[in-house]
Design an enzyme around this catalytic site. Structure first.
Site: not given
Ligand code: C5P
Length: 240
Positions: A38, A65-67, A70, A128, A219
């Site tokens: 991603k 993932d640029l969401k 517009d 979220t 992470r």
């Molecule tokens: O490090 P971690 O596992 O929490 O990363 C989750 C990834 O998913 C991050 O890039 C975060 O921006 C993305 N994300 C999220 N919750 C969302 C949408 C995207 O954690 N609702």
């Protein structure tokens, strides 16, 4: 869930690092076991299409993932540009409404020129990070779960292939939107892993059981001492 997705292809690793060199090192290490990475707005704002190319050059696929959110014409332009980069998945905010979603879906299909290379178009329903009070602040009076389902249904009718959903919304979406609507779930933590800033988490196995087609993990893999081992463990956990 689409049966054709193999377990090893359900894991999407989030390249949430500051530099392209760091991201490239992670992709290089993981590309033998992980098929999709991603690229988010951090990396893309700094490096643009080079970030996408770096992943493609290592033989893997990109969830961009640029969401986008517009007016329909502008989003269609952005989606067309993303599709031309050859990415596997892109996303837009379902809150942009049906005209915006329809324009985005048409642009994705058009850019792919009728080939099977059309990127999967996902919608974000309610972020979220927002709770009931936060959506109330912007004038949404429905309960969060109702809003999520309403937006997912609107999105599906307007041409979305699926949604990005938190673990605790996954089974609700699966039940309401049917088995062919793709659900991508972040907020995943293997048993015993640090939660960081994620509040409502689920293990990889539970997310798949709840109906997730793909899981997004950042992470727990990219900050692990041994990212390859961490990714393999997660894939194995999904298989169980
Ligand atoms: O490090 P971690 O596992 O929490 O990363 C989750 C990834 O998913 C991050 O890039 C975060 O921006 C993305 N994300 C999220 N919750 C969302 C949408 C995207 O954690 N609702």
């Amino acid at each position: 869930m689409p049966e054709s997705i193999k377990t090893g292809e359900r894991l999407i690793v989030a390249l949430d690092m500051k530099t392209l060199d760091e991201a490239a090192l992670t992709v290089k290490k993981l590309a033998a076991s992980v098929r999709i990475f991603k690229v988010g707005m951090g990396l893309f704002t700094s490096y643009g299409p080079d970030a996408v190319k770096m992943v493609h050059d290592k033989g893997a696929k990109v969830f961009l993932d640029l969401k986008f959110h517009d007016i329909p014409n502008t989003v269609a332009h952005a989606v067309r540009s993303a599709a031309k980069l050859g990415v596997f998945m892109i996303n837009i905010h379902a809150m942009g409404g049906s005209d915006m979603i329809t324009a985005a879906a048409a642009a994705a299909a058009e850019a792919a020129g009728g080939s099977d290379k059309k990127p999967i178009l996902l919608g974000v329903t309610v972020l979220t990070s927002m709770d009931q009070a936060a959506i109330g602040e912007i004038g949404v009076e429905r309960k969060i779960e109702e809003e999520v389902i309403a937006l997912a249904r609107l999105g599906k009718d307007a041409g979305l292939d699926g949604v990005v959903a938190s673990p605790n919304e996954t089974s609700l979406i699966r039940q309401n939107l049917g088995k062919d609507f793709i659900v991508v779930t972040p907020g995943i933590r293997p048993a015993g892993a640090e939660k960081g800033d994620q509040k409502r988490t689920m293990t990889p196995a539970d997310a798949v059981r709840a109906g997730a087609d793909y899981i997004v993990v950042g992470r727990p893999i990219i900050e692990a001492k041994d990212p390859v081992e961490a990714a393999k463990k997660i894939i194995k956990e999904m298989e169980s």
